[in-house]
Design a protein around this motif. Sequence first.
Motif, short mmCIF file in Angstrom:
data_model
loop_
_atom_site.label_atom_id
_atom_site.label_comp_id
_atom_site.label_asym_id
_atom_site.label_seq_id
_atom_site.Cartn_x
_atom_site.Cartn_y
_atom_site.Cartn_z
N ARG A 198 0.83 -1.21 0.00
CA ARG A 198 0.00 0.00 0.00
C ARG A 198 0.86 1.26 0.00
O ARG A 198 0.61 2.20 -0.75
N GLU A 215 -7.85 -0.67 -2.64
CA GLU A 215 -7.59 -1.64 -1.57
C GLU A 215 -7.78 -3.09 -2.05
O GLU A 215 -7.08 -4.00 -1.60
N VAL A 218 -4.52 -4.28 -3.45
CA VAL A 218 -3.56 -4.55 -2.39
C VAL A 218 -3.86 -5.91 -1.78
O VAL A 218 -2.95 -6.74 -1.57
#
Length: 333
Positions: A198, A215, A218
């Motif tokens: 991240r 996200e 990630v």
Amino acid sequence: MPPNRVLYIAGLFMASSVPALAATYGPELQGFQYPYPLAHFSFESQGKTLQMGYMDVPASGKPNGRSVVLMHGKNFCAATWEGSIKALSDAGYRVIAPDQIGFCTSSKPEHYQYSFQQLALNTHQLLEKLGIPKATLLGHSTGGMLATRYALMYPAQTEQLALVNPIGLEDWKALGVPYLSVDQWYRRELKVSAESIRQYQLNTYYVGRWKPEYERWVDMYAGLSNGPGHKRVAWNSALIYDMIYSQPVYYEFKDVQVPTLLLIGTADNTAINKAMAPPEVKAKLGNYAVLGKQVAKLIPHATLVEFPGLGHAPQMEEPARFHQALLQGLNAL
């Protein structure tokens, strides 16, 4: 306040302060949901039976008879092309999005001689199996190096070349970026975590601007890197980093003969192993505002489209703006 109410609120606070357990995925990303049906292409390579995961998405708009092959980056997968697949399919293209060997849903052999030529050959065999004699290649990041190599090897089968913030617009070893051995890369890759991914992507890909939708990617990368096959994943990743560093395409941009569209987020600063470079070298690396213009002059039939202020993945940062430019560019080539 009643005691049970106090305990309930305290419990909620504790639950919210403890991070959720990170998801983990199998060595071929088993457990992660792809946006379109996933198929597998089995073939022989270097004495091994390998398989490439891929999505083959038909045109959802009026078919234009053209196919686009999407080539993902080093820390990306075919799934991260989700928005581009939809935009291209809606525009009438058949879209093929493979995961290259060593990545994501594809095989990660214990021993493999990685080269961009080998990955291009693997992809060419997939397209032959699918009955696609000619296609537009759209490569992002490391996928831009691969798409360039493919166009050099198979110019007659390449209709157009489109490169989204490709790495390899400079030769890092010639500029003084230190060499890391495969063993050194392997040790680094074993330490990959969701937080390190991240932070790297925030600083390098997105120019300090984070969006909640990032996200998922990630989670994908961290879940693969920390899953039950993490050692094999890390080893293949190390071999691939060595390939990227050692096999520049920079010197052959002048030989690309197909119409080429360069789509460049000018705030990008991506460069392999930049953190290990001396300060005076580091300061000059990954300057895409300069590199895009330089390479556009090297490629004989190039069109440059810049996205001022965007980073390494403009197709994810501002998808509507990017896809409008992509479709206009492909139609104009």
